[in-house]
Design a protein around this motif. Structure first.
Motif, short mmCIF file in Angstrom:
data_model
loop_
_atom_site.label_atom_id
_atom_site.label_comp_id
_atom_site.label_asym_id
_atom_site.label_seq_id
_atom_site.Cartn_x
_atom_site.Cartn_y
_atom_site.Cartn_z
N LEU A 143 0.77 -1.03 -0.07
CA LEU A 143 -0.12 0.23 -0.07
C LEU A 143 0.80 1.30 0.08
O LEU A 143 0.84 2.24 0.72
CB LEU A 143 -0.81 -0.15 1.30
CG LEU A 143 -2.24 -0.82 1.21
CD1 LEU A 143 -2.89 -0.79 2.45
CD2 LEU A 143 -3.12 -0.46 -0.09
N THR A 144 1.64 1.14 -0.91
CA THR A 144 2.51 2.38 -1.03
C THR A 144 2.54 2.90 -2.64
O THR A 144 2.21 2.35 -3.27
CB THR A 144 3.94 2.05 -0.69
OG1 THR A 144 4.62 1.24 -1.65
CG2 THR A 144 4.44 1.57 0.56
N LEU A 145 2.85 4.30 -2.70
CA LEU A 145 3.12 4.99 -3.99
C LEU A 145 3.96 4.38 -4.87
O LEU A 145 3.73 3.92 -6.01
CB LEU A 145 3.25 6.20 -3.88
CG LEU A 145 3.29 7.34 -5.06
CD1 LEU A 145 2.24 6.95 -6.10
CD2 LEU A 145 3.73 8.73 -4.70
N SER A 146 5.04 3.78 -4.34
CA SER A 146 6.11 3.01 -4.85
C SER A 146 5.57 1.69 -5.84
O SER A 146 5.72 1.67 -6.70
CB SER A 146 7.34 2.81 -4.09
OG SER A 146 8.42 2.17 -4.80
N ALA A 147 4.92 1.16 -4.80
CA ALA A 147 4.18 -0.22 -5.26
C ALA A 147 3.18 -0.19 -6.14
O ALA A 147 3.10 -0.84 -7.05
CB ALA A 147 3.65 -1.02 -4.17
N LEU A 148 2.40 0.74 -6.03
CA LEU A 148 1.31 1.21 -6.99
C LEU A 148 1.81 1.38 -8.10
O LEU A 148 1.15 1.17 -9.38
CB LEU A 148 -0.07 1.93 -6.21
CG LEU A 148 -0.54 1.36 -5.16
CD1 LEU A 148 -1.40 2.30 -4.48
CD2 LEU A 148 -1.38 0.15 -5.55
N SER A 192 5.74 6.61 -13.33
CA SER A 192 6.55 6.98 -12.33
C SER A 192 5.71 7.55 -11.11
O SER A 192 4.44 7.42 -11.19
CB SER A 192 7.40 8.47 -12.74
OG SER A 192 6.48 9.42 -13.03
N GLU A 193 6.45 7.31 -9.88
CA GLU A 193 5.64 7.72 -8.58
C GLU A 193 4.95 9.09 -8.97
O GLU A 193 3.83 9.42 -8.55
CB GLU A 193 6.43 7.84 -7.40
CG GLU A 193 6.88 6.38 -7.31
CD GLU A 193 7.91 6.51 -5.73
OE1 GLU A 193 7.58 7.33 -5.25
OE2 GLU A 193 8.57 5.71 -5.80
N TYR A 194 5.66 10.14 -9.43
CA TYR A 194 5.03 11.33 -9.70
C TYR A 194 3.85 11.50 -10.58
O TYR A 194 2.90 12.07 -10.13
CB TYR A 194 6.14 12.29 -10.35
CG TYR A 194 5.70 13.81 -10.52
CD1 TYR A 194 5.33 14.77 -9.84
CD2 TYR A 194 5.42 13.87 -12.02
CE1 TYR A 194 4.81 15.92 -10.22
CE2 TYR A 194 4.88 15.13 -12.43
CZ TYR A 194 4.74 16.24 -11.65
OH TYR A 194 4.19 17.41 -11.77
N TYR A 195 4.09 10.78 -11.73
CA TYR A 195 2.88 10.72 -12.62
C TYR A 195 1.63 10.15 -12.11
O TYR A 195 0.53 10.46 -12.15
CB TYR A 195 3.53 10.16 -14.11
CG TYR A 195 2.52 10.57 -15.31
CD1 TYR A 195 2.12 11.87 -15.46
CD2 TYR A 195 1.75 9.37 -15.91
CE1 TYR A 195 1.25 12.08 -16.72
CE2 TYR A 195 0.90 9.82 -16.97
CZ TYR A 195 0.67 11.08 -17.09
OH TYR A 195 -0.08 11.40 -18.30
N THR A 196 1.90 8.84 -11.52
CA THR A 196 0.78 8.19 -10.98
C THR A 196 0.18 8.86 -9.91
O THR A 196 -1.01 9.09 -9.62
CB THR A 196 1.25 7.04 -10.21
OG1 THR A 196 1.99 6.15 -11.24
CG2 THR A 196 0.10 5.90 -9.41
#
Length: 324
Positions: free
Chosen positions: A27-32, A39-43
């Motif tokens: 449940l992290t931005l990195s995993a999702l 990328s994390e920024y774009y997601t």
């Protein structure tokens, strides 16, 4: 937009699956973002753009929603529930719970009043995309429409209603102009109600479970294509003996036992088949020979016509009838 709506849908389904499995490491931005391939920024930016909130806030709201239902439906200790959903202490859990629902976990357990529960986001909703689905290639469903009669026991219908709207999208557009009757607030309140007759668990496959559209034979309603006044409504069916609290923006009506005709299509692909399945059911309803069945539509005032839309289970209309 529709492509990213699907990506966000994948993310929110994954979030609920991870919460249920207690897999916080996923449940992290990195995993999702890795799962979506961006990328994390774009997601993060696209999630906020489509959902209207930050990803971390959505995850917190969903954890609290799961915790609320466990407080409501189980006898597990409050501290054990707090730990299960990622809170380090009873104080942190109580503070977050009260900030979100205006009541402490202990107070809610003693008196589970309706609250605006954060329901799962459904970004890819063909009924709320106002035309985007019209530009997509529609796959023709090969499923057939079943028609059968049932007797439904007396029950209550908790709902909001609109006398001027035409269709699901227009209904929610009009309700959004009324304080406290927007889609998010109403669906959130209904999701927190215990004992809904059509509830199948409120899982990631059935968020908002038990909620349905309806039409009520109401003198003040809009005249429909077959000549009777119908008011559009959205709500949940409850047991006939329900005596709990009624949210101030809703109505609770008694629905007597009665016979109904059901027009039902089985599971279908949400993105590509909703419109074609709806067209098939509408054709079946229009072509049905009531004269040969021994029944006719029951047009008694306050009779309710129900509509169920759950792509993983069925798409069906339930219409009141009476014998000739």
């Amino acid at each position: 937009m529709s492509e990213w709506s699907r990506y966000v849908q994948l993310a929110v389904d994954q979030i609920d699956s991870c919460i249920k499995a207690e897999e916080d490491e996923k449940l992290t931005l990195s995993a999702l973002s890795r799962r979506l391939g961006y990328s994390e920024y774009y997601t993060s930016r696209k999630f906020s753009e489509i959902s209207g909130m930050k990803l971390r806030d959505y995850i917190r709201f969903r954890k609290l929603a799961f915790a609320l239902k466990e407080l409501r439906d189980s006898d597990h200790g409050i501290m054990s529930i707090a730990v299960k959903y990622g809170f380090s202490s009873n104080e942190a859990f109580s503070r977050a719970f009260k900030d979100t629902y205006g009541i402490t976990p202990a107070e809610y357990r003693m008196n589970p009043v309706p609250v605006v529960l954060r329901t799962i986001i459904r970004p890819f909703d063909c009924y709320l995309m106002e035309g985007e689905m019209k530009d997509m290639n529609q796959k023709q469903s090969n499923g057939e429409v079943k028609t059968y009669f049932v007797k439904i026991p007396a029950h209550k219908f908790l709902h909001i209603r609109n006398y001027e709207s035409i269709g699901y999208w227009d209904f929610w557009q009009k309700q959004a102009q009324i304080p406290g009757q927007d889609c998010e607030t109403v669906c959130g309140l209904l999701d927190s109600m215990k004992g809904k007759l059509d509830d199948t668990g409120g899982s990631e496959e059935n968020a908002g479970s038990g909620q349905l559209m309806a039409w009520i034979n109401e003198p003040a309603g809009r005249i429909c294509s077959w000549g009777i006044p119908l008011a559009e409504a959205y709500g949940v069916r409850l047991p006939a003996d329900y005596d709990g609290e009624v949210p101030k923006q809703m109505q609770l009506m008694d629905v007597p036992e009665g016979e109904y005709i059901v027009f039902e299509h089985g599971p279908f692909d949400f993105e590509t088949e909703s419109q074609s399945v709806e067209a098939k059911i509408e054709a079946a309803m229009k072509e049905f020979d009531y004269g040969a069945s021994g029944y006719e539509l029951n047009l008694t005032p306050e009779r309710v016509f129900y509509f169920y839309h759950d792509c993983r289970r069925f798409f069906k209309y339930v219409r009141p009838v009476c014998r000739k």
